[in-house]
Design an enzyme around this catalytic site. Structure first.
Site, short mmCIF file in Angstrom:
data_model
loop_
_atom_site.label_atom_id
_atom_site.label_comp_id
_atom_site.label_asym_id
_atom_site.label_seq_id
_atom_site.Cartn_x
_atom_site.Cartn_y
_atom_site.Cartn_z
CG ASP A 169 -2.25 0.59 0.98
OD1 ASP A 169 -2.38 1.37 0.02
OD2 ASP A 169 -3.20 0.32 1.77
CG ASP A 230 -9.78 1.67 -0.33
OD1 ASP A 230 -8.87 1.65 -1.17
OD2 ASP A 230 -9.58 1.76 0.90
C1 GLA Z 1 -6.06 1.30 1.86
C2 GLA Z 1 -6.22 0.25 0.78
C3 GLA Z 1 -7.27 -0.78 1.18
C4 GLA Z 1 -6.86 -1.41 2.50
C5 GLA Z 1 -6.66 -0.34 3.56
C6 GLA Z 1 -6.08 -0.91 4.83
O1 GLA Z 1 -7.20 2.08 1.99
O2 GLA Z 1 -6.57 0.82 -0.46
O3 GLA Z 1 -7.42 -1.76 0.19
O4 GLA Z 1 -5.69 -2.16 2.32
O5 GLA Z 1 -5.77 0.67 3.10
O6 GLA Z 1 -5.89 0.06 5.81
#
Ligand code: GLA
Length: 395
Positions: A169, A230
């Site tokens: 990430d 997301d």
């Molecule tokens: C980000 C990512 C998600 C998830 C969260 C975890 O938002 O895009 O897919 O992994 O972090 O905190």
């Protein structure tokens, strides 16, 4: 002949051998040979989030139990045989501090046996384990991140644990740190000698589009990448993702192929936000987008109808087509019907007739010409959901 000539004084046979060696070396530098079709499996985040309250919610908190449970379900309920092989840990698995040697360590209460033991178990069930890291000072959930200077150490740690996929990430890092750190992690993973699928969130942090995002470079260093925001447990969220991917398909579609995929995020089928028809739509759209099929749902309690959608064999076969060509939206009608097309091997194609209407089921009439199919031939058509077959030719 030309190649041999370019090799100068060498005899022609040597010239050819040299050319081959150069081609092989180049291929090895760019590809790790993994994810020749979009990865399939299960990922904790959308459904289980950062629930770390194992006292109040022992069944659903981020703990080794959740992953042992899901590994059992993947192995015993028909998922593994269909290709759903990866079981992926997301954020909030680690302790709040690195250990004395500066290593990432799992939370000792929630993962008492450690990640290596979990990986061993997952492997014994014929599955593969994924883990989550974050290029930055902290993960998005506030756990220790992997700053650029820790990249090599963390790659080694994951490899020693027997991890098979890494989602890296990008919270809490700058554009410059990402430009340095993402390629560095690709090298560090390769250097471990362990095959580890590499999922990069880099483009999602840079707006997902050129010139900030270089898809040629991404395809060389990452096996899959998140381009966009997301997914949440709602139809609106699915639609916003589909709209963004379709609006930018001229940029995104050519970037995908065997070993390197766009990732529109998890499948939310089986959760609370989608109706039956919407669930079927997400499955079809992700299939035609050549998306990774990473479910995020509770496989212990999933309904038979959601399971049936996710386990549709023909759908999975289409998603996993060896040509690995991502589909495109080819028609957008004013009356809210869209058509998507994905070219497949053996001269086949997958088509989606997608109604976004909210009034009632809609009878859509189209033609071979409008869909760009030559009309001097006979087509066998199969409905992926009903299994119904028919033959079509120009009338
Ligand atoms: C980000 C990512 C998600 C998830 C969260 C975890 O938002 O895009 O897919 O992994 O972090 O905190």
């Amino acid at each position: 002949m030309r190649r041999a000539a370019r090799a100068g004084g060498l005899p022609p046979a040597w010239g050819l051998a040299l050319a081959w060696a150069l081609i092989l070396a180049r291929a090895q530098a760019l590809e790790n040979g993994l994810a020749r079709t979009p990865p399939m499996g299960w990922l904790a985040w959308e459904r289980f989030r950062c629930n770390i309250d194992c006292e109040a919610d022992p069944q659903n908190c981020i703990s080794e139990k959740l992953f042992f449970d899901m590994a059992d379900r993947l192995a015993e309920d028909g998922w593994r045989e269909l290709g759903y092989k990866y079981i992926n840990i997301d954020d909030c698995w680690s302790a709040k501090q690195r250990d004395g040697a500066g290593q990432l360590v799992p939370d000792p209460k929630r993962f008492p046996r450690g990640i290596k033991a979990l990986a061993d178990y997952v492997h014994s069930r014929g599955l593969k384990l994924g883990i989550y890291g974050d290029l930055g000072t902290l993960t998005c959930g506030g756990y220790p991140g992997t700053t650029v200077d820790c990249v090599e150490q963390d790659a080694q740690t994951f490899a020693q644990w027997g991890v098979d996929m890494l989602k890296l990430d990008g919270c809490y890092s700058s554009e410059e740190e990402q430009a340095e750190g993402y390629p560095k992690m690709a090298k560090a993973l390769n250097a471990t000698g362990r095959p580890i699928v590499y999922s990069c969130s880099w483009p999602a942090y840079q707006g997902g589009l050129p010139p900030k995002v270089n898809y040629t470079l991404l395809a060389e260093i990452c096996n899959l990448w998140r381009n966009y925001g997301d997914i949440e447990d709602s139809w609106d969220s699915v639609l916003s993702i589909v709209d963004w991917f379709s609006a930018h398909q001229d940029v995104l579609q050519p970037a995908a192929g065997p070993g390197h995929w766009n990732d529109p995020d998890m499948l939310i089928i089986g959760n609370f936000g989608l109706s039956y028809e919407q669930s079927r739509s997400q499955m079809a759209l992700w299939t035609v987008m050549a998306a990774p099929l990473l479910m995020s749902t509770d496989l212990r309690t999933i309904s038979p109808s959601a399971k049936e959608i996710l386990q549709n064999r023909l759908m999975i076969q289409i998603n996993q087509d060896p040509l690995g060509i991502q589909g495109r939206r080819i028609v957008k009608e004013k009356f809210h019907v869209e058509v998507f097309l994905r070219p497949l091997s053996q001269a086949a194609s997958a088509l989606i007739f997608f109604s976004r209407r909210t009034d009632m089921p809609f009878r859509y009439t189209t033609s071979l010409a409008k869909l760009n199919f030559p009309d001097n031939t006979v087509y066998e058509v199969q409905d992926v959901y009903s299994g119904g077959r028919s033959f079509h030719r120009k009338t």
